[in-house]
Design a protein around this motif. Structure first.
Motif: not given
Length: 65
Positions: A32, A35, A37, A40
């Motif tokens: 977490y 950055d 996929y 996000n």
């Protein structure tokens, strides 16, 4: 892998929904901070995977003699 190591030598098979049926990825807590996929995209909060593993361990333990 955590469930398999917890209950070895018993076989453990983990299955989930496929073809768009899942709610999202379950990234490890440390992911977490990145950055990526999987983080996000998921609607699931940090720690959800670890909580899921804990619940799965408890449920499996209740099934064992």
């Amino acid at each position: 892998t955590r469930l398999r190591s917890q209950f070895a030598p018993r076989p453990v098979v983990v299955m989930n929904l496929v073809n768009g049926g899942e709610a999202g990825y379950l990234p490890v807590q440390t992911a977490y901070d990145l950055d990526m996929y999987e983080v996000n995209q998921t609607p699931l909060a940090r720690g959800s995977l670890e909580r899921f593993i804990g619940v799965a361990i408890s449920a499996i333990q209740q099934l064992l003699p």
